[in-house]
Design an enzyme around this catalytic site. Structure first.
Site, short mmCIF file in Angstrom:
data_model
loop_
_atom_site.label_atom_id
_atom_site.label_comp_id
_atom_site.label_asym_id
_atom_site.label_seq_id
_atom_site.Cartn_x
_atom_site.Cartn_y
_atom_site.Cartn_z
N HIS A 133 0.98 -0.80 0.44
CA HIS A 133 -0.05 -0.27 0.01
C HIS A 133 0.72 1.13 -0.03
O HIS A 133 1.89 1.47 0.81
CB HIS A 133 -1.15 0.28 1.00
CG HIS A 133 -1.74 -0.97 1.04
ND1 HIS A 133 -2.22 -1.62 2.07
CD2 HIS A 133 -2.81 -1.53 0.09
CE1 HIS A 133 -2.95 -3.16 2.42
NE2 HIS A 133 -3.22 -2.72 0.28
N TYR A 173 -10.05 -8.96 9.67
CA TYR A 173 -10.58 -8.19 8.75
C TYR A 173 -10.83 -9.31 7.72
O TYR A 173 -9.24 -8.91 6.71
CB TYR A 173 -9.20 -7.39 9.14
CG TYR A 173 -9.00 -6.42 7.92
CD1 TYR A 173 -8.28 -5.99 6.69
CD2 TYR A 173 -9.50 -5.59 8.73
CE1 TYR A 173 -8.45 -4.50 6.04
CE2 TYR A 173 -9.97 -4.08 7.35
CZ TYR A 173 -9.09 -3.32 5.73
OH TYR A 173 -8.89 -2.45 6.02
N ASP A 231 0.93 4.49 1.45
CA ASP A 231 0.70 4.95 1.91
C ASP A 231 1.58 4.21 3.56
O ASP A 231 0.82 5.01 4.52
CB ASP A 231 -1.12 5.63 3.00
CG ASP A 231 -1.70 4.37 2.56
OD1 ASP A 231 -1.91 3.26 3.08
OD2 ASP A 231 -2.92 4.86 3.03
N GLU A 232 1.74 3.99 3.02
CA GLU A 232 2.53 2.37 3.68
C GLU A 232 4.41 1.77 3.82
O GLU A 232 4.26 1.27 3.45
CB GLU A 232 1.83 0.83 4.41
CG GLU A 232 0.15 1.15 4.91
CD GLU A 232 -0.82 -0.26 5.13
OE1 GLU A 232 0.11 -1.33 4.60
OE2 GLU A 232 -1.99 0.07 5.17
N ASN A 263 -3.45 -5.50 -3.11
CA ASN A 263 -3.82 -6.20 -1.81
C ASN A 263 -5.40 -7.02 -1.95
O ASN A 263 -5.97 -7.40 -0.78
CB ASN A 263 -3.08 -5.87 -0.50
CG ASN A 263 -3.12 -7.16 0.25
OD1 ASN A 263 -2.32 -8.77 -0.42
ND2 ASN A 263 -3.61 -7.15 1.25
N ARG A 264 -5.92 -6.45 -3.47
CA ARG A 264 -7.39 -7.29 -3.70
C ARG A 264 -7.44 -7.04 -4.93
O ARG A 264 -8.82 -7.32 -5.89
CB ARG A 264 -8.39 -5.71 -3.45
CG ARG A 264 -8.27 -5.26 -2.43
CD ARG A 264 -8.56 -5.63 -1.01
NE ARG A 264 -8.85 -5.50 0.37
CZ ARG A 264 -8.09 -5.37 1.54
NH1 ARG A 264 -6.54 -5.12 0.77
NH2 ARG A 264 -8.05 -4.48 2.51
N GLU A 322 1.85 -6.33 10.12
CA GLU A 322 1.10 -5.45 10.64
C GLU A 322 2.45 -5.09 11.51
O GLU A 322 2.50 -5.74 12.48
CB GLU A 322 0.07 -4.88 11.19
CG GLU A 322 -0.66 -5.67 10.10
CD GLU A 322 -1.44 -5.38 8.69
OE1 GLU A 322 -0.88 -3.67 9.34
OE2 GLU A 322 -1.88 -5.50 8.07
#
Length: 510
Positions: free
Chosen positions: A144, A305, A146-147, A205-206, A327
């Site tokens: 992602h 999740y 923003d990570e 990741n989808r 994470e």
């Protein structure tokens, strides 16, 4: 007549030489090994075509935080990351190589982002770029945009291994026994745009094929970053992997989604092994295992999740690769000043996770009894609906298993008799080789001196010799040497004739 008779062995020798060259050429061709999930797992999605309504792709589960200029200060830009990767490759050339988009003898096609940014990969090994009968592990950061913590930590990890090789036992074990592949950023465009999705605003990741829903089955609609990962996995035959994310502090393991789309614990066939792998990471972390939100610092993805089209489940089902979603930071985009602390908190976790693929489980090779050739056989564990495939090149397999367990291991290959044996896995890995007889030929003489179907430790000398050479080529070499001997012997017997002054001079074909 003498001329024709003398050429007979030469013609035979020429034919055998051509045969030998053809065999060598064929044996040197690259063969891609694809390890897939168990048949029963793949078949679970067989009924999906009966569903009339499929959930729409959801790009974001939560509102994205605004990324300010102040937050990005101290993080490497994409160009700075590329420079760091190239600098590492130059400094640590003895134990690494860097590869990116392209085709050559030293480059593998990984891919580019939507905006054309190369996806650089660092491989760390004592024999980088060479195929070995060793397990391979991959780290992927910045899935992602923003990570970004993962991309920073992975560069630090590469440099730490380079600095500590031959000085630290764990670093030396990883470099010598594993082929470690590091992709610092999967989503360079999202990072540059300071958002979760890629340049097309798609959550990567989808975007992978899903076992329950067909939403990502159209290849032409798949993102280039996703295609790159899928091709990469098919080429490399990874044993295990992990992707680094941010926004929580937990080790997430499959399954990531459920068949009924509800949020509840949904275990995959290797649930026990995945819990072990997640625990290795969590307990090695400074405080992940102390989490009050996640018991032991680990969680089943579907229970926490649920997502669909995730990379983690795809790796396990279609890539034969045991992947965790890690994470590693409570904050998605922490201040750069916090990165050294986050690195120290995660360093041992990252190292121990990579080392676990050689420290536990069952590893070995599969051979044909009649020829000694390696076999890309399937290896399954009784009671676990999943299989891994041995490689075509060496017939080596690497099966992750939770320690302190008793397992029945079976190797099977079409045309060969299936072999099974029981092993006890304690706190160390078990080495287990299989030798398979041809189907319907119970009395096929084994080329291995001990005649055993499998061996864990002994007979290494003869087995090691047969591993390094194809029997057919060896026999051809013996025949060639014998014919050469006959030819030279005939030449020596006729030698007195050449001393005669009136003897005719002949053209020899050697």
């Amino acid at each position: 007549m003498a001329r024709n008779s003398s050429l007979a062995p030469q013609m035979a020798l020429s034919r055998l030489s051509l045969l030998l060259l053809a065999a060598l050429a064929l044996s040197s061709l690259p063969i891609l090994a694809i390890a897939r999930g168990g048949d029963a797992i793949s078949n679970r999605s067989g009924h999906l075509g009966q569903r009339t309504a499929l959930p729409k792709r959801r790009l974001f589960e939560e509102k994205e935080p605004q990324i300010t200029e102040e937050m990005t200060r101290g993080y490497m830009s994409n160009s700075e990351l590329e420079m760091a990767v190239k600098k590492f490759a130059k400094r640590c050339a003895n134990i690494s190589r860097v590869y990116r988009y392209g085709f050559s003898k030293t480059t593998i096609s990984i891919g580019k982002s939507v905006n054309g940014v190369p996806l650089w990969v660092i491989e760390i090994s004592d024999k980088p770029g060479q195929k070995e009968a060793e397990p391979a592990f991959k780290f992927i950061g910045n899935v992602h945009g923003d990570e970004p913590v993962g991309r920073e930590l992975l560069v630090l990890l590469a440099n730490w291994l380079c600095n500590n090789y031959m000085q630290d036992s764990l670093a030396t074990l990883i470099v010598r026994s594993v082929h470690l592949h590091i992709l610092p950023t999967m989503n360079p465009d999202g990072f540059a745009l300071r958002r979760r999705g890629n340049a097309n605003n798609i959550d990567l990741n989808r975007d992978f094929p899903d076992q329950f829903y067909h939403m990502n089955d159209v290849i032409s609609l798949r993102q280039p970053e996703t295609k790159a990962i899928m091709d990469w996995v098919k080429q490399q035959h990874f044993t295990a992997s992990a992707s680094l994310h941010g926004g929580a502090l937990v080790a997430n393991y499959p399954w990531d989604g459920t068949q009924d789309t509800r949020k509840h614990y949904y275990a995959c066939p290797d649930d026990k092994t995945f819990r072990y792998m997640a625990t290795v990471y969590s307990r090695s972390h400074y405080n992940m295992s102390l989490s009050k939100e996640f018991e032991g610092g680990i969680i089943n993805g579907a229970f926490w999740y649920p997502i669909y089209g995730g990379m983690q489940d795809w790796n396990y089902i279609y890539g034969g690769c045991f992947e965790l979603t890690l994470e590693i930071s409570d904050t998605k985009w922490p201040k750069a000043s916090e990165l050294p602390v986050i690195w120290e908190y995660n360093r041992m976790s990252m190292l121990n996770l990579v080392a676990s693929i050689v420290k536990t489980g069952v590893h070995g090779r599969v051979f044909a009894a009649n020829t000694g050739r390696p076999l890309p056989a399937s290896v399954i564990i009784r009671g676990i609906d999943y299989k891994v495939n041995a490689s075509w090149t060496f017939g080596d397999y690497h099966r992750m298993l939770a320690p302190r367990g008793n397992y029945e291991v079976t190797a099977s290959m079409p045309g060969f008799q299936t072999r099974s044996t029981r092993i006890q896995v304690e706190d160390e890995a078990v080495n287990l080789d299989f030798i398979l007889n041809l189907e319907g030929d119970a009395h096929t003489p084994s080329l291995f001196a001990n005649g055993c179907d499998c061996s864990c430790h002994g007979n290494a000398r003869l087995l090691g010799f047969l591993r390094g050479i194809h029997l057919e080529l060896f026999l051809l070499l013996v025949i060639l040497l014998f014919l050469c001997f006959l030819f030279k012997r005939k030449k020596m017997l006729k030698f007195p004739r050449y001393r005669e002054p009136n003897a005719a001079k002949r053209d020899l074909v050697v």
